[in-house]
Design a protein around this motif. Structure first.
Motif, PDB file in Angstrom:
ATOM      1  N   PRO A 180     -80.635  11.372 -14.660  1.00  0.00           N
ATOM      2  CA  PRO A 180     -81.064  10.069 -15.177  1.00  0.00           C
ATOM      3  C   PRO A 180     -82.331  10.139 -16.011  1.00  0.00           C
ATOM      4  O   PRO A 180     -82.416   9.531 -17.082  1.00  0.00           O
ATOM      5  N   GLU A 181     -83.318  10.906 -15.537  1.00  0.00           N
ATOM      6  CA  GLU A 181     -84.577  10.962 -16.270  1.00  0.00           C
ATOM      7  C   GLU A 181     -84.429  11.654 -17.618  1.00  0.00           C
ATOM      8  O   GLU A 181     -85.098  11.288 -18.589  1.00  0.00           O
ATOM      9  N   GLY A 182     -83.526  12.656 -17.687  1.00  0.00           N
ATOM     10  CA  GLY A 182     -83.306  13.326 -18.965  1.00  0.00           C
ATOM     11  C   GLY A 182     -82.633  12.418 -19.975  1.00  0.00           C
ATOM     12  O   GLY A 182     -83.045  12.339 -21.145  1.00  0.00           O
ATOM     13  N   VAL A 183     -81.581  11.709 -19.533  1.00  0.00           N
ATOM     14  CA  VAL A 183     -80.891  10.784 -20.433  1.00  0.00           C
ATOM     15  C   VAL A 183     -81.830   9.669 -20.870  1.00  0.00           C
ATOM     16  O   VAL A 183     -81.873   9.299 -22.050  1.00  0.00           O
ATOM     17  N   LEU A 184     -82.611   9.147 -19.932  1.00  0.00           N
ATOM     18  CA  LEU A 184     -83.524   8.058 -20.260  1.00  0.00           C
ATOM     19  C   LEU A 184     -84.572   8.497 -21.272  1.00  0.00           C
ATOM     20  O   LEU A 184     -84.891   7.754 -22.215  1.00  0.00           O
ATOM     21  N   ARG A 185     -85.085   9.696 -21.114  1.00  0.00           N
ATOM     22  CA  ARG A 185     -86.118  10.156 -22.048  1.00  0.00           C
ATOM     23  C   ARG A 185     -85.569  10.302 -23.459  1.00  0.00           C
ATOM     24  O   ARG A 185     -86.226   9.928 -24.438  1.00  0.00           O
ATOM     25  N   VAL A 186     -84.359  10.827 -23.595  1.00  0.00           N
ATOM     26  CA  VAL A 186     -83.775  10.984 -24.926  1.00  0.00           C
ATOM     27  C   VAL A 186     -83.421   9.614 -25.511  1.00  0.00           C
ATOM     28  O   VAL A 186     -83.578   9.390 -26.714  1.00  0.00           O
ATOM     29  N   CYS A 187     -82.956   8.682 -24.671  1.00  0.00           N
ATOM     30  CA  CYS A 187     -82.703   7.322 -25.156  1.00  0.00           C
ATOM     31  C   CYS A 187     -83.962   6.725 -25.776  1.00  0.00           C
ATOM     32  O   CYS A 187     -83.926   6.167 -26.878  1.00  0.00           O
ATOM     33  N   ARG A 188     -85.059   6.824 -25.061  1.00  0.00           N
ATOM     34  CA  ARG A 188     -86.315   6.259 -25.548  1.00  0.00           C
ATOM     35  C   ARG A 188     -86.808   6.979 -26.792  1.00  0.00           C
ATOM     36  O   ARG A 188     -87.330   6.356 -27.727  1.00  0.00           O
ATOM     37  N   THR A 189     -86.629   8.297 -26.815  1.00  0.00           N
ATOM     38  CA  THR A 189     -87.019   9.063 -28.002  1.00  0.00           C
ATOM     39  C   THR A 189     -86.255   8.587 -29.228  1.00  0.00           C
ATOM     40  O   THR A 189     -86.832   8.373 -30.295  1.00  0.00           O
ATOM     41  N   ALA A 190     -84.940   8.411 -29.073  1.00  0.00           N
ATOM     42  CA  ALA A 190     -84.110   7.994 -30.203  1.00  0.00           C
ATOM     43  C   ALA A 190     -84.516   6.617 -30.708  1.00  0.00           C
ATOM     44  O   ALA A 190     -84.660   6.402 -31.928  1.00  0.00           O
ATOM     45  N   GLU A 191     -84.691   5.675 -29.798  1.00  0.00           N
ATOM     46  CA  GLU A 191     -85.057   4.311 -30.198  1.00  0.00           C
ATOM     47  C   GLU A 191     -86.417   4.273 -30.881  1.00  0.00           C
ATOM     48  O   GLU A 191     -86.588   3.629 -31.918  1.00  0.00           O
ATOM     49  N   GLU A 192     -87.383   4.936 -30.290  1.00  0.00           N
ATOM     50  CA  GLU A 192     -88.751   4.861 -30.790  1.00  0.00           C
ATOM     51  C   GLU A 192     -88.947   5.650 -32.073  1.00  0.00           C
ATOM     52  O   GLU A 192     -89.707   5.230 -32.956  1.00  0.00           O
ATOM     53  N   ALA A 193     -88.262   6.790 -32.184  1.00  0.00           N
ATOM     54  CA  ALA A 193     -88.463   7.648 -33.357  1.00  0.00           C
ATOM     55  C   ALA A 193     -87.721   7.132 -34.582  1.00  0.00           C
ATOM     56  O   ALA A 193     -88.110   7.427 -35.717  1.00  0.00           O
ATOM     57  N   GLY A 194     -86.633   6.387 -34.374  1.00  0.00           N
ATOM     58  CA  GLY A 194     -85.884   5.862 -35.509  1.00  0.00           C
ATOM     59  C   GLY A 194     -84.532   6.503 -35.730  1.00  0.00           C
ATOM     60  O   GLY A 194     -83.935   6.346 -36.805  1.00  0.00           O
ATOM     61  N   TYR A 195     -84.021   7.224 -34.732  1.00  0.00           N
ATOM     62  CA  TYR A 195     -82.649   7.729 -34.846  1.00  0.00           C
ATOM     63  C   TYR A 195     -81.675   6.553 -34.867  1.00  0.00           C
ATOM     64  O   TYR A 195     -81.955   5.465 -34.354  1.00  0.00           O
ATOM     65  N   ASP A 196     -80.508   6.782 -35.448  1.00  0.00           N
ATOM     66  CA  ASP A 196     -79.519   5.723 -35.609  1.00  0.00           C
ATOM     67  C   ASP A 196     -78.459   5.712 -34.510  1.00  0.00           C
ATOM     68  O   ASP A 196     -77.778   4.697 -34.327  1.00  0.00           O
ATOM     69  N   SER A 197     -78.286   6.833 -33.798  1.00  0.00           N
ATOM     70  CA  SER A 197     -77.177   6.906 -32.844  1.00  0.00           C
ATOM     71  C   SER A 197     -77.444   7.937 -31.765  1.00  0.00           C
ATOM     72  O   SER A 197     -78.270   8.841 -31.920  1.00  0.00           O
ATOM     73  N   LEU A 198     -76.715   7.786 -30.645  1.00  0.00           N
ATOM     74  CA  LEU A 198     -76.724   8.721 -29.529  1.00  0.00           C
ATOM     75  C   LEU A 198     -75.290   9.112 -29.220  1.00  0.00           C
ATOM     76  O   LEU A 198     -74.376   8.281 -29.309  1.00  0.00           O
ATOM     77  N   TRP A 199     -75.076  10.374 -28.814  1.00  0.00           N
ATOM     78  CA  TRP A 199     -73.718  10.896 -28.660  1.00  0.00           C
ATOM     79  C   TRP A 199     -73.555  11.658 -27.350  1.00  0.00           C
ATOM     80  O   TRP A 199     -74.485  12.329 -26.891  1.00  0.00           O
ATOM     81  N   THR A 200     -72.344  11.576 -26.775  1.00  0.00           N
ATOM     82  CA  THR A 200     -72.009  12.352 -25.581  1.00  0.00           C
ATOM     83  C   THR A 200     -70.738  13.165 -25.828  1.00  0.00           C
ATOM     84  O   THR A 200     -69.937  12.830 -26.698  1.00  0.00           O
TER      85      THR A 200
END
Length: 305
Positions: free
Chosen positions: A16-36
């Motif tokens: 959970p903590e790994g997924v959450l950290r990457v989610c926040r990184t993507a939103e804050e940094a300006g990435y457009d999408s997340l993939w699994t």
């Protein structure tokens, strides 16, 4: 060109903590999408070689999350980024169940789902879920039939060679109408033709750009012959970096190279007409913190260009 980032749903950071950290990184940094991605098995001796590199399956696959559950978790911790599967093996469950899951996720994410389907490479996984390896193409076609009916009809039934669905009311509808974008990961001539004929676009893996765009042109030509608008199709390119400390020969890219070389590759892909590129740093030996740093530097480098 849109830029995306793979969630850590494989390997030691699939927590959970790994997924959450990457989610926040993507939103804050300006990435457009997340993939699994999607795995159900990690056999000690796979029945087929891994279709990349030296043929050895990445050890990270020994620890794998359910891709749709992970995206649902990501949806609850983000508000902007699109949520994609690269790829979801859509043949491992009955299509009516797949339709319900995808529709639910699109609703819960407020219409941010991108469905990337694939057929997989390992027969062992089909054995594990009691689905025949043979006839995958026909099963995919019928699965797509059911998805389209589920998303576009208030009442539907289905009678096909593989699946029978009695007439049913479908009150659940996706936020995106007529349904989420559905892409296909395929590389054979038949697969490329199928994309042009039926799918919303293509999910390739990184390769030399002349070869990539040559295959894309086959898809576009098939779309025209099928009476579809080729400009409506989309390509989302997966990049799995094998990072090196020193610059490699240009012919080695995108198989291996420095972060700067992958930045240059992404810029060239944008110029060539690639619509979206997403990068998976999860197949590098770096720590989660180092991967987050790489993601930031990669995005900054590509955007700066």
């Amino acid at each position: 060109m849109r830029l995306g980032l793979a969630l850590p749903t494989f390997g030691p950071d699939a927590r959970p903590e790994g997924v959450l950290r990457v989610c926040r990184t993507a939103e804050e940094a300006g990435y457009d999408s997340l993939w699994t991605g999607d795995r159900v098995l990690a056999p000690l001796v796979p029945g087929a070689p891994y279709p990349s590199g030296d043929g050895e399956m990445p050890r990270a696959y020994e620890n794998h999350m359910d891709p749709l559950v992970a995206l649902t978790f990501a949806a609850s911790h983000t508000t902007r980024v699109q949520l994609g599967t690269s790829t979801l093996n859509g043949l491992w469950q009955p299509p009516i169940m797949l339709a319900r899951s995808l529709t639910t996720l699109d609703l819960l994410s407020q219409g941010r789902l991108v469905v990337g389907l694939g057929l997989g490479w390992m027969p062992d996984e089909y054995t594990a879920v009691s689905v025949p390896w043979k006839g995958r193409g026909a099963r995919l076609e019928e699965t797509l039939d059911v998805l389209e009916k589920y998303w576009t009809n208030d009442v539907f039934s289905h009678e096909g060679p593989l699946f029978t669905i009695p007439e049913t009311v479908v009150g659940l509808k996706p936020r995106q109408r007529p349904g989420p974008l559905v892409l296909l990961a395929a590389f054979t001539p038949g697969g490329l033709r199928r994309i042009g004929r039926r799918f919303g676009g293509w999910l390739p893996v990184a390769m030399p750009l002349p070869h990539l765009m040559g295959m894309w042109n086959i898809i576009l030509k098939e779309a025209v012959e099928a009476g579809r608008d080729p400009s409506a199709l989309r390509m989302a390119l997966r990049v799995n970096p094998q990072l090196t400390d020193t610059r490699t020969d240009p012919e080695q890219v995108p198989r291996a190279g420095t972060l700067a070389q992958y930045v240059d590759y992404a810029r060239a892909a944008a110029e060539a007409g690639v619509h979206e590129l997403f990068v998976d740093f999860g197949q590098t030996p770096a720590t989660l913190a180092e991967r987050v740093d790489l993601a930031g530097r990669f995005l900054e480098g590509v955007r700066r260009g």
